[in-house]
Design an enzyme around this catalytic site. Structure first.
Site, PDB file in Angstrom:
ATOM      1  N   GLU A  87      -5.546  46.686  37.918  1.00 13.19           N
ATOM      2  CA  GLU A  87      -5.559  45.901  38.835  1.00 13.19           C
ATOM      3  C   GLU A  87      -6.496  44.601  38.475  1.00 13.19           C
ATOM      4  O   GLU A  87      -6.028  43.276  38.696  1.00 13.19           O
ATOM      5  CB  GLU A  87      -6.354  46.556  40.223  1.00 13.19           C
ATOM      6  CG  GLU A  87      -5.438  47.751  41.045  1.00 13.19           C
ATOM      7  CD  GLU A  87      -5.773  48.998  40.143  1.00 13.19           C
ATOM      8  OE1 GLU A  87      -6.180  49.001  39.129  1.00 13.19           O
ATOM      9  OE2 GLU A  87      -5.432  49.990  40.942  1.00 13.19           O
ATOM     10  N   LYS A 117      -3.355  57.147  38.121  1.00 20.72           N
ATOM     11  CA  LYS A 117      -3.211  55.792  37.220  1.00 20.72           C
ATOM     12  C   LYS A 117      -2.312  56.091  36.109  1.00 20.72           C
ATOM     13  O   LYS A 117      -1.352  55.232  35.949  1.00 20.72           O
ATOM     14  CB  LYS A 117      -4.633  55.578  36.519  1.00 20.72           C
ATOM     15  CG  LYS A 117      -5.774  54.964  37.575  1.00 20.72           C
ATOM     16  CD  LYS A 117      -6.948  54.737  36.625  1.00 20.72           C
ATOM     17  CE  LYS A 117      -8.221  54.688  37.299  1.00 20.72           C
ATOM     18  NZ  LYS A 117      -9.384  54.541  36.573  1.00 20.72           N
ATOM     19  N   HIS A 176     -16.021  51.638  71.069  1.00 24.70           N
ATOM     20  CA  HIS A 176     -14.750  51.297  71.746  1.00 24.70           C
ATOM     21  C   HIS A 176     -13.448  51.644  71.132  1.00 24.70           C
ATOM     22  O   HIS A 176     -12.487  51.448  71.620  1.00 24.70           O
ATOM     23  CB  HIS A 176     -14.728  49.733  72.224  1.00 24.70           C
ATOM     24  CG  HIS A 176     -15.807  49.183  72.884  1.00 24.70           C
ATOM     25  ND1 HIS A 176     -15.735  49.177  74.694  1.00 24.70           N
ATOM     26  CD2 HIS A 176     -17.048  48.858  72.911  1.00 24.70           C
ATOM     27  CE1 HIS A 176     -16.842  48.906  75.068  1.00 24.70           C
ATOM     28  NE2 HIS A 176     -17.514  48.425  73.900  1.00 24.70           N
ATOM     29  N   GLU A 232     -16.324  59.594  45.730  1.00 28.02           N
ATOM     30  CA  GLU A 232     -16.012  59.814  44.173  1.00 28.02           C
ATOM     31  C   GLU A 232     -17.188  60.390  43.443  1.00 28.02           C
ATOM     32  O   GLU A 232     -16.806  61.278  42.466  1.00 28.02           O
ATOM     33  CB  GLU A 232     -15.935  58.253  43.749  1.00 28.02           C
ATOM     34  CG  GLU A 232     -15.201  58.444  42.431  1.00 28.02           C
ATOM     35  CD  GLU A 232     -14.871  56.816  41.937  1.00 28.02           C
ATOM     36  OE1 GLU A 232     -15.765  56.109  41.488  1.00 28.02           O
ATOM     37  OE2 GLU A 232     -13.724  56.397  42.329  1.00 28.02           O
ATOM     38  N   GLY A 278     -19.641  53.174  37.487  1.00 25.64           N
ATOM     39  CA  GLY A 278     -19.255  52.221  38.380  1.00 25.64           C
ATOM     40  C   GLY A 278     -19.823  52.225  39.737  1.00 25.64           C
ATOM     41  O   GLY A 278     -19.889  50.961  40.289  1.00 25.64           O
ATOM     42  N   ARG A 279     -19.591  53.182  40.455  1.00 23.79           N
ATOM     43  CA  ARG A 279     -20.137  53.083  41.931  1.00 23.79           C
ATOM     44  C   ARG A 279     -21.796  52.988  42.114  1.00 23.79           C
ATOM     45  O   ARG A 279     -22.087  53.032  43.031  1.00 23.79           O
ATOM     46  CB  ARG A 279     -19.600  54.449  42.526  1.00 23.79           C
ATOM     47  CG  ARG A 279     -19.991  55.716  41.963  1.00 23.79           C
ATOM     48  CD  ARG A 279     -19.159  56.821  42.642  1.00 23.79           C
ATOM     49  NE  ARG A 279     -19.464  57.979  41.995  1.00 23.79           N
ATOM     50  CZ  ARG A 279     -18.681  58.599  40.553  1.00 23.79           C
ATOM     51  NH1 ARG A 279     -17.768  57.526  39.914  1.00 23.79           N
ATOM     52  NH2 ARG A 279     -18.926  59.702  39.890  1.00 23.79           N
ATOM     53  N   LYS A 307     -16.268  47.488  34.254  1.00 21.82           N
ATOM     54  CA  LYS A 307     -16.808  48.023  33.392  1.00 21.82           C
ATOM     55  C   LYS A 307     -16.065  48.568  32.048  1.00 21.82           C
ATOM     56  O   LYS A 307     -16.677  48.346  30.973  1.00 21.82           O
ATOM     57  CB  LYS A 307     -17.369  49.435  33.941  1.00 21.82           C
ATOM     58  CG  LYS A 307     -18.081  50.460  33.208  1.00 21.82           C
ATOM     59  CD  LYS A 307     -18.539  51.908  33.675  1.00 21.82           C
ATOM     60  CE  LYS A 307     -19.180  52.639  32.752  1.00 21.82           C
ATOM     61  NZ  LYS A 307     -19.748  53.879  33.277  1.00 21.82           N
TER      62      LYS A 307
END
Ligand code: F6P
Length: 580
Positions: free
Chosen positions: A237, A544, A420, A389, A303-304, A231
């Site tokens: 990263e 960050k 399990h 977030e 973003g999400r 965005k």
């Protein structure tokens, strides 16, 4: 934007507090006493059947929860969001992910802050679809004239989790477009070529170099297309991985005998093998990607909340633009439900209210999401960003402190793997863990074991688990089986462990869109009740900033090392001592 209503000061909160004081959950008794319980707590939401009957609520609690939504203005805030008011106060932005899935002919047209939103959304969607078709048909070629076989999405957070989750969920739809497509929404995709499409997708997100190294190891540079999805186009990263991918492309093209010796040849290679998705098209150009090969979106898409924007480009390429549009239609069906359904039957609102009941009145700290569909294996991870977030906040939208606990920890694994591993704690532990079970009637891969439908066996587990959690097993029932002594307590199941069951005919693109939108609006409901801004994420900023300050210390800069706290200095020393 006015100050939030403090939920804890409302009459509904007072009523819920009183109900909590005399609360004694008894799902066995409630089901026995009320033959209508299942019917009154089961809802159809587009293609989803949602059964809330195994939740720890009585008609009085449900009524008080609905009043809480009324008294905190949930519907008004939802309307404000749809209308484009700047409900993201800290960033002074509208919040319009719902506009990304409005039909092209929606009326009246949505114009916000002078922007013709519907027009712009569909212009990008059309461009994205046309580009995806060009890649899928082989019209778009790599620099040496070969067709694209792999698309690699480079992004992180919302620019990764949504695309990778949807790809895993809908991979069976990516099979060769020459095969017959299933009729949505009731049927499941047939098993076709192991679900491998004409263009396969991969996803690189982590700045750990292992990620890109492993994901590119067996790729052919001549047939690989990278989608850099960010965005902001500033994310460390993503930009680091994009540069690594560019270097990989040049290096491996050269190794294959392709001339990339000149700047012009290298730019040409990038133009054929890199496209971008971003709100910052100037930064895309600065990276060296031709703006003609960039797809935009807008600052009013968080973003999400962006998988239904151009961030879904890798999906449109790998699964086909029609599948992507069906996904969007699924989202829209749920948006319509939320906008038009009274609160007492509004499914995302009711599920958000249940979460408030569990976290603020019954002390739940986490919420499990347990898909009985292997294709939804990344859905819990996707929901972690969406919910945590959004609602992991300690201040309200006017900057004042919250007045009650907020966001729960969301987590989960696909059944039966979870059974399990951690179900022991859900069944017999001391903590209350509300859980959502998600299942589909028709599998993508209908296999039989010795003549027995394996999917049926799988779903027997889903039904068994929700039944065991709700109704448990009493000491008398355990003793009746012949168990005695201390073992009786160990083998007793208390029950009254709340679950919601979400069932769909099949995991079609529309159903997946409905599921995602359902959770978006659950998250919205909780945030509205808590008075928080669910659309900013300042909590990710400090780390960050510090990473950028610590980076020189990692490289040995003495001044940067000296500026660190004693623990960080010691860890840096360990790293420098052990790094070859
Ligand atoms: O770190 C948090 C975050 O800002 C997320 O909200 C976002 O989805 C992610 O980083 C990636 O951001 P971008 O798409 O700008 O690279």
């Amino acid at each position: 934007m006015s100050s939030p209503i403090d939920a804890t000061t409302t009459p509904a909160w007072t009523a819920l507090t009183a109900l909590r004081e005399s609360f004694s959950p008894d799902l066995r008794g409630w089901f026995a006493a009320d033959p209508e319980r299942v019917e009154s707590l089961t809802f159809d939401l587009a293609d989803l059947r949602v059964d809330l009957s195994k939740n720890l609520i009585t008609p009085e609690i449900r009524a008080a929860l609905v009043q809480l939504a009324e008294q905190t203005g949930v519907a008004e805030r939802f309307a404000a969001m749809l209308a484009g008011e700047h409900i993201n106060t800290t960033e002074d932005r509208a919040v319009l992910h719902t506009a990304l899935r409005r039909p092209a002919d929606a009326s009246p047209a949505l114009v916000v802050d002078g922007q013709d939103v519907d027009h712009d959304v569909h212009a990008v969607l059309d461009a994205l679809s046309a580009f995806a078709d060009r890649v899928r048909s082989g019209e778009w070629r790599g620099v040496t004239g070969k067709k694209v076989t792999h698309v690699v999405n480079i992004g992180i957070g919302g620019s990764d989790l949504g695309p990778v989750m949807v790809y895993e969920a809908l991979k069976p739809y990516g099979a060769d477009a020459g095969s017959p497509r299933p009729e949505a929404p009731r049927s499941a995709p047939a098993m076709r070529g192991g679900g491998v499409g004409r263009v396969q997708a991969r996803f690189v997100s982590n700045i750990d170099p292992t990620d890109i190294a492993q994901k590119t190891a067996d790729l052919d540079p001549e047939t690989t297309l990278f989608v850099v999805a960010s965005k902001t186009f500033t994310t460390l990263e993503t930009l680091t991985n994009a540069r690594l991918a560019r270097d990989w492309l040049w290096e491996h093209l050269a190794a294959a005998g392709v001339d990339v010796a000149t700047d012009e040849a290298r730019s040409d290679a990038v133009a054929h093998h890199f496209v971008a998705v971003s709100t910052a098209l100037d930064k895309v150009a600065a990276f060296g990607i031709d703006p003609a090969n960039a797809f935009g979106f807008w600052d009013w898409v968080g973003g999400r909340y962006s998988v239904d924007s151009a961030i879904g480009l890798s999906l449109a390429i790998a699964l086909g633009p029609d599948v992507f549009r069906e996904l969007l239609a699924g989202f829209h069906a749920v948006d319509e439900h939320v906008s038009t359904t009274p609160l007492e039957r509004n499914v995302p609102v009711l599920m958000g209210l249940l979460n408030v009941w569990y976290s603020n009145f019954l002390g739940a700290q986490s919420h499990a999401v347990l898909p009985y569909a292997q294709q939804l294996s990344r859905f819990p991870a996707y929901l972690q960003q969406l919910t945590m977030e959004s609602n992991g906040k300690s201040v309200r939208w006017d900057g004042t402190p919250v007045t009650t606990d907020t966001g729960e920890v969301f987590w989960g694994e696909p059944g039966t793997n979870g059974q399990h591993a951690f179900y022991q704690l859900i069944h017999q532990g001391t903590r209350l863990i509300p859980a959502d079970f998600i299942a589909v009637a028709n599998p993508a891969y209908p296999l039989a074991d010795d003549g027995r439908d394996v999917h049926g066996l799988f779903l027997a587990n889903f039904l068994a688990q929700t039944k065991a959690l709700a109704f448990g097993k009493t000491a008398e029932e355990v003793e009746a089986e012949g168990t005695t002594g201390a073992l009786v307590a160990a083998r007793t199941f208390p029950g009254n462990r709340p679950t919601t069951s979400i069932f769909a005919p099949a995991l079609t693109p529309a159903v997946l869109g409905q599921l995602i939108a359902l959770y978006e609006h659950i998250t919205f409901t909780q945030g509205a009740i808590w008075g928080i801004n669910s659309f900013d994420q300042w909590g990710v900023e400090l780390g960050k900033q510090l990473a950028l300050q610590i980076a020189p210390a990692i490289e040995g800069d003495q001044e940067a090392i000296a500026a660190q706290d004693p623990s960080t200095r010691a860890l840096l020393a360990y790293y420098r001592e052990h790094r070859d």
